[in-house]
Design a protein around this motif. Structure first.
Motif, mmCIF file in Angstrom:
data_model
loop_
_atom_site.group_PDB
_atom_site.id
_atom_site.type_symbol
_atom_site.label_atom_id
_atom_site.label_comp_id
_atom_site.label_asym_id
_atom_site.label_seq_id
_atom_site.Cartn_x
_atom_site.Cartn_y
_atom_site.Cartn_z
ATOM 1 N N TYR A 134 8.905 -10.032 -1.238
ATOM 2 C CA TYR A 134 8.753 -9.001 -1.520
ATOM 3 C C TYR A 134 8.968 -8.304 -3.058
ATOM 4 C CZ TYR A 134 10.854 -9.797 3.327
ATOM 5 O OH TYR A 134 10.959 -9.847 4.564
ATOM 6 N N THR B 161 11.707 -1.787 -0.585
ATOM 7 C CA THR B 161 10.965 -3.252 -0.344
ATOM 8 C C THR B 161 12.126 -4.340 -0.535
ATOM 9 O OG1 THR B 161 9.599 -2.274 -1.643
ATOM 10 C CG2 THR B 161 9.346 -4.440 -1.172
ATOM 11 N N GLU C 30 15.013 -4.683 2.054
ATOM 12 C CA GLU C 30 14.098 -5.594 3.383
ATOM 13 C C GLU C 30 14.138 -6.948 3.461
ATOM 14 O OE1 GLU C 30 13.534 -3.967 5.686
ATOM 15 O OE2 GLU C 30 14.361 -1.977 5.069
ATOM 16 N N GLY C 31 13.995 -7.340 2.126
ATOM 17 C CA GLY C 31 14.300 -8.020 1.522
ATOM 18 C C GLY C 31 15.407 -9.082 1.421
#
Length: 254
Positions: free
Chosen positions: A172, A134, A137-138
């Motif tokens: 995120y 997670t 990706e942030g």
């Protein structure tokens, strides 16, 4: 907030009524009524067993959640900021993401014994990869123009964290925290069921051996209630405050 709470209570009331009707129609000890479950919950709380085992499980959840978030954020940050680190650690990340939690729990119990450290470590290792994915990706979505501005104005590390990175990564982080809390307490119950002598999972194991559905539901609902209170009293206020903080920052930057 009040409307959401009212709707939540309404849905629970409807489900409780349907459950009560179904329990009366079937009249089966394997499906106790809500009143029976509440009576069992009260009895266990008065005896002190419910509070004791609830606090033991909460302690394990809190420790595992804290370490999983810290390690997962650091891992995701490194992979998101460095292509080389991403290439190096991506196979390991995929391995841990696809490794069943039950297998990891059993392996750690076999290697380390039925000890507290093995139980907590199993939960941490199961959650860290999800947080890392997670946050990676942030980090990849960070605005490069803002990064260039920070370099041009020579932001300090504190300014970069508070004014640049944290506002962009907050959604995120919240996603990782919510999914982490939901996943960790479920894994903790499995860990307790397999190798601990206390906690909600251990109590569920004892109740299962006696086919005591009322006790199973009483202990399960008690912990679900605690997790829901954490969501209402901690995560949702934190999210609202952060939104106001983000909005104020956007106005200031404009």
């Amino acid at each position: 907030m009040i409307t959401r709470l009212r709707d939540y209570v309404l849905v629970l009331a409807v489900l409780a009524v349907l459950w009560q009707v179904l329990a009366q129609v079937l009249n089966d000890p394997l499906l106790p009524s809500p009143a029976q479950v509440m009576a069992t919950m009260w009895h266990e709380a008065v005896r002190g067993d419910l509070i004791y085992h609830l606090m033991v499980t909460l302690r394990r959840v809190a420790i595992a959640f804290l370490f999983a978030m810290v390690l997962g954020v650091l891992w995701g940050w490194c992979m998101g900021r460095s292509r080389r680190m991403n290439r190096l650690f991506d196979p390991l990340l995929v391995l841990f993401l696809n490794l069943p939690a039950l297998v990891l729990i059993i392996l750690l119990y076999v290697w380390m014994g039925l000890v507290e450290s093995a139980a907590v470590l199993a939960v941490i290792l199961n959650k860290v990869p999800n947080v890392a994915v997670t946050l990676r990706e942030g980090v990849r979505s960070l605005d490069p123009e803002l990064e260039a501005m920070a370099r041009a104005y020579r932001f300090t590390l504190r300014q970069r964290i508070l004014d640049l990175w944290l506002p962009q990564l907050f959604p995120y982080l919240m996603a990782a925290m919510r999914s982490g809390l939901a996943l960790i307490w479920k894994i903790v119950l499995v860990v307790e069921l397999l190798g601990r002598s206390d906690g909600i999972g251990f109590q569920l194991h004892l109740a299962f051996q006696m086919f005591d559905v009322s006790t199973i539901l009483a202990y399960s609902f008690s912990f679900i209630l605690v997790v829901q209170l954490i969501e209402w009293l901690l995560l949702q206020p934190l999210e609202r405050r952060a939104r106001h903080w983000q909005a104020a920052g956007e106005v200031q930057n404009a």
